[in-house]
Design an enzyme around this catalytic site. Structure first.
Site, PDB file in Angstrom:
ATOM      1  N   GLN A 199     -76.197  16.892  21.915  1.00 47.98           N
ATOM      2  CA  GLN A 199     -74.893  16.542  21.369  1.00 47.98           C
ATOM      3  C   GLN A 199     -73.784  17.281  22.121  1.00 47.98           C
ATOM      4  OE1 GLN A 199     -77.420  17.693  19.547  1.00 47.98           O
ATOM      5  NE2 GLN A 199     -77.734  16.448  17.715  1.00 47.98           N
ATOM      6  N   GLY A 200     -72.781  16.525  22.581  1.00 53.36           N
ATOM      7  CA  GLY A 200     -71.668  17.139  23.294  1.00 53.36           C
ATOM      8  C   GLY A 200     -71.781  17.076  24.798  1.00 53.36           C
ATOM      9  N   ASP A 201     -72.939  16.653  25.325  1.00 58.01           N
ATOM     10  CA  ASP A 201     -73.121  16.543  26.775  1.00 58.01           C
ATOM     11  C   ASP A 201     -72.855  15.117  27.269  1.00 58.01           C
ATOM     12  OD1 ASP A 201     -73.848  19.203  27.157  1.00 58.01           O
ATOM     13  OD2 ASP A 201     -75.924  18.816  26.639  1.00 58.01           O
TER      14      ASP A 201
END
Length: 253
Positions: A199-201
């Protein structure tokens, strides 16, 4: 940190604004990157990653934005591995171009974000224009979660993930059975997991060295089932497939 940009659940972002909610992705099983190691890495304020494609354009994932058009709500942070450093460069967006073929059966999870002003002091990341580098061992990096469902990171993390063939990726079942071979690349440690993007990449680059030992981007963190799970590799947009369209779109911004 997932060592192969993998999204927990693939769901399109709500919009190209700060309120957009991207799919989950971060680098799991990684280590902290050194300052200046990957200077073209970009953190986007809606919670995605990206890479500096030209001095004024960031290449990211289509699922991180909602559509094509004027947009001044996104802030790009770059120039430092520490997002809280006073030496980071922050630039607002002016326009977003979202791949018109996403989401369709032909793939195309890529988008371009035009910045309000050029960033001339930071190196850019060239993209692959042929399939020559679509195998081997790849590098991934991002400020996403270091564990599935975990918190976003302050410092840039990095990891390496091996190429996974289309046949092996599809055999993983579930969402992987629908892999678009001509538009997506899989990478990850199939046997044990432990390294992946998370998550977030989303939107960040998957890259490697080319024949001249220079960095080149071959993938864009797109989706996956969970983060760093055994038998569940990360799936990346195959940049070489869309290189000509990316270049043509960038020329119009």
């Amino acid at each position: 940190m997932c060592a192969a940009a993998v999204l927990a659940v693939v769901t399109p972002a709500a919009s190209a604004t700060e309120s957009a909610v991207p799919p989950s992705t971060n680098v799991v099983g990684g280590t902290r990157a050194a300052q200046g190691e990957f200077p073209w890495m970009v953190r986007l304020s809606m919670g995605c990653g990206g890479a500096l494609y030209t001095s004024q354009i960031v290449l990211t994932a289509a699922h991180c934005v909602s559509g094509t058009g004027a947009n001044t709500t996104i802030t790009a942070t770059l120039g430092n591995v520490d997002l809280q450093s006073t030496s980071t460069t922050k630039v607002k967006s002016t326009y977003v171009y979202r791949s018109p073929t996403y989401p369709t059966s032909t793939g195309g999870d890529w988008a371009l974000i035009k910045l309000a002003s050029p960033v001339t002091t930071i190196a850019k990341l060239p993209i692959a224009t042929t399939t020559a580098y679509n195998s081997g061992t790849f590098d991934i990096a991002g400020w996403g979660s270091a564990t599935e469902g975990g918190a976003q990171q302050r410092y840039l993390l990095k990891a390496k993930v091996p190429f996974v063939s289309d046949a092996t990726c599809k055999a993983a079942g579930g969402s992987y059975a629908g892999l678009i071979s001509s538009a997506e690349i899989c990478a990850g440690v199939m046997a044990t997991g432990g390294i992946d993007t998370c998550q977030g990449d989303s939107g960040g680059p998957m890259f490697r060295r080319d024949a001249s030992n220079a960095w080149i981007q071959v993938g864009i963190v797109s989706w996956g089932e969970g983060c760093a799970r055994a038998g569940k590799p990360g799936v990346y947009t195959e940049v070489s497939t869309f290189a000509a369209k990316i270049a043509a779109a960038a020329a119009t911004l």
